[in-house]
Scaffold this active site. Structure first.
Site, mmCIF file in Angstrom:
data_model
loop_
_atom_site.group_PDB
_atom_site.id
_atom_site.type_symbol
_atom_site.label_atom_id
_atom_site.label_comp_id
_atom_site.label_asym_id
_atom_site.label_seq_id
_atom_site.Cartn_x
_atom_site.Cartn_y
_atom_site.Cartn_z
ATOM 1 N N HIS A 288 0.832 -1.206 0.000
ATOM 2 C CA HIS A 288 0.000 0.000 0.000
ATOM 3 C C HIS A 288 0.867 1.257 0.000
ATOM 4 O O HIS A 288 2.056 1.201 0.305
ATOM 5 C CB HIS A 288 -0.917 0.025 1.225
ATOM 6 N N LYS B 11 -0.830 5.022 4.480
ATOM 7 C CA LYS B 11 -1.774 4.102 5.137
ATOM 8 C C LYS B 11 -1.354 3.917 6.592
ATOM 9 O O LYS B 11 -0.194 3.620 6.877
ATOM 10 C CB LYS B 11 -1.812 2.757 4.404
HETATM 11 P P1 NAD Z 1 -7.282 9.757 4.657
HETATM 12 O O1 NAD Z 1 -6.400 9.934 5.853
HETATM 13 O O2 NAD Z 1 -6.932 10.455 3.395
HETATM 14 O O3 NAD Z 1 -8.784 10.207 5.029
HETATM 15 C C1 NAD Z 1 -9.398 9.946 6.254
HETATM 16 C C2 NAD Z 1 -10.275 11.155 6.577
HETATM 17 O O4 NAD Z 1 -11.065 10.828 7.713
HETATM 18 C C3 NAD Z 1 -9.439 12.404 6.940
HETATM 19 O O5 NAD Z 1 -9.894 13.515 6.182
HETATM 20 C C4 NAD Z 1 -9.708 12.581 8.440
HETATM 21 O O6 NAD Z 1 -9.711 13.943 8.825
HETATM 22 C C5 NAD Z 1 -11.107 11.967 8.563
HETATM 23 N N1 NAD Z 1 -11.443 11.525 9.899
HETATM 24 C C6 NAD Z 1 -10.689 10.776 10.764
HETATM 25 N N2 NAD Z 1 -11.360 10.573 11.900
HETATM 26 C C7 NAD Z 1 -12.556 11.195 11.764
HETATM 27 C C8 NAD Z 1 -13.701 11.339 12.595
HETATM 28 N N3 NAD Z 1 -13.734 10.816 13.831
HETATM 29 N N4 NAD Z 1 -14.772 12.019 12.126
HETATM 30 C C9 NAD Z 1 -14.741 12.565 10.889
HETATM 31 N N5 NAD Z 1 -13.682 12.473 10.054
HETATM 32 C C10 NAD Z 1 -12.614 11.794 10.486
HETATM 33 O O7 NAD Z 1 -7.406 8.184 4.445
HETATM 34 P P2 NAD Z 1 -7.913 7.417 3.120
HETATM 35 O O8 NAD Z 1 -6.756 7.010 2.306
HETATM 36 O O9 NAD Z 1 -9.009 8.206 2.501
HETATM 37 O O10 NAD Z 1 -8.525 6.106 3.780
HETATM 38 C C11 NAD Z 1 -9.605 6.180 4.697
HETATM 39 C C12 NAD Z 1 -9.902 4.775 5.220
HETATM 40 O O11 NAD Z 1 -10.415 3.968 4.153
HETATM 41 C C13 NAD Z 1 -8.670 4.042 5.763
HETATM 42 O O12 NAD Z 1 -9.058 3.299 6.888
HETATM 43 C C14 NAD Z 1 -8.287 3.129 4.613
HETATM 44 O O13 NAD Z 1 -7.575 1.995 5.029
HETATM 45 C C15 NAD Z 1 -9.656 2.761 4.093
HETATM 46 N N6 NAD Z 1 -9.734 2.263 2.714
HETATM 47 C C16 NAD Z 1 -10.682 1.344 2.488
HETATM 48 C C17 NAD Z 1 -10.871 0.863 1.206
HETATM 49 C C18 NAD Z 1 -11.960 -0.139 0.972
HETATM 50 O O14 NAD Z 1 -12.147 -0.581 -0.175
HETATM 51 N N7 NAD Z 1 -12.696 -0.528 2.012
HETATM 52 C C19 NAD Z 1 -10.092 1.338 0.153
HETATM 53 C C20 NAD Z 1 -9.119 2.303 0.425
HETATM 54 C C21 NAD Z 1 -8.965 2.783 1.716
#
Ligand code: NAD
Length: 259
Positions: free
Chosen positions: A150, A154
């Site tokens: 990744h 991450k």
């Molecule tokens: P990122 O850090 O770019 O975005 C996360 C966002 O969530 C940030 O803007 C942060 O400010 C916000 N946030 C954190 N805690 C919060 C809260 N309590 N209330 C409101 N907002 C909050 O991360 P990303 O790359 O966008 O990934 C987000 C999540 O999705 C990660 O856990 C990642 O592993 C997961 N992900 C899942 C998939 C899937 O297919 N399920 C695919 C990619 C990423």
């Protein structure tokens, strides 16, 4: 639920959240009614008359929300799902990094509140097929290991996809300790259900996974690559549209695809 589905996205200012907001706006059956985050507050959401807000409860108080899509972080999802279900919404969770206790709590929450909750560590259909093939192969191979790769931003390791893959494979494959010795701690990876997982974090990657199955005199490698975050969007949109049909707690999008 009304015919058009009203969607709130949590984690809306993040890499995935922004992509999900755009996909919801693009879909003719969905309306984006709230974009929630703890940063970028007040920033306009491109393509719709909304700004990023902090307060999910405030969104429920002022407008309709049928489904909350949560792409924030693992430690936040239980509180978000508790609030969302208390307000009558179904929940689609994409954030990874949840614990087994979180998943149990989500299951109980869905039961108590009679709302539907999906937790899907990977929404890419190719990744779901990769997991299914790995599960099939686990019934035939002698040993297996997982390498997940990744981007370097991450936060959790191993990935939720790798954990779910190992859990699915461990139902078919019991592999004992090889009795080998690590001269560098962690060299043989983490262990989920007896299956080693090796996590790589580098700039340039999005989300990738290899499952290597070992047999006498042969190996089989099953590999999936998400090269762009749009790879997850058809799965997210499908989940938002189908969540009302799947009562209780569901772990993994494969259950929505009848695989
Ligand atoms: P990122 O850090 O770019 O975005 C996360 C966002 O969530 C940030 O803007 C942060 O400010 C916000 N946030 C954190 N805690 C919060 C809260 N309590 N209330 C409101 N907002 C909050 O991360 P990303 O790359 O966008 O990934 C987000 C999540 O999705 C990660 O856990 C990642 O592993 C997961 N992900 C899942 C998939 C899937 O297919 N399920 C695919 C990619 C990423």
């Amino acid at each position: 639920m009304s015919e058009r589905i009203q969607v709130a996205v949590v984690g809306a200012a993040g890499r995935m959240g922004k992509t999900v907001c755009a996909a919801v706006i693009d879909d003719p059956m969905l309306d984006l009614t709230a974009a929630i985050d703890r940063v970028s507050l007040g920033e306009p959401v491109p393509g719709v008359d909304l700004v990023v807000e902090r307060d999910l409860q405030g969104a429920f108080d002022s407008r309709a929300v049928d489904v909350v899509v949560d792409f924030s972080l693992g430690e936040a999802v239980l509180a978000n799902a508790t609030l969302a279900t208390a307000n009558g919404a179904h929940v689609v969770i994409g954030a990874t990094g949840t614990s087994a206790a979180d998943r149990q709590a989500l299951e109980q929450l869905a039961l108590d509140r009679q709302r539907n909750i999906l937790l899907a560590p990977n929404f890419a259909v190719g990744a779901i097929l990769m997991m299914k093939m790995a599960q099939m192969g686990a019934a035939y191979c002698d040993r297996a290991e997982i390498i997940e790769l990744h981007h370097d931003k991450k936060l959790d390791a191993p990935s939720g996809t790798a954990i779910l893959t190992a859990q699915l494979m461990a139902e078919q494959l019991v592999q004992g300790d090889l009795g080998d010795k690590e001269t560098v701690s962690g060299a043989r990876g983490g262990d989920v259900g007896g299956i080693p997982i090796h996590s790589v974090r580098l700039p340039g990657f999005v989300a990738h996974q290899e499952v290597i199955l070992g047999f006498l005199g042969q190996t089989l490698t099953i590999r999936h690559d998400s090269v762009d975050r749009t790879s997850f969007m058809p799965g997210v949109i499908l989940a938002v549209k189908k969540i009302s049909e799947y009562p209780g707690f569901t772990y993994g999008l494969d259950k929505f695809l009848d695989l």
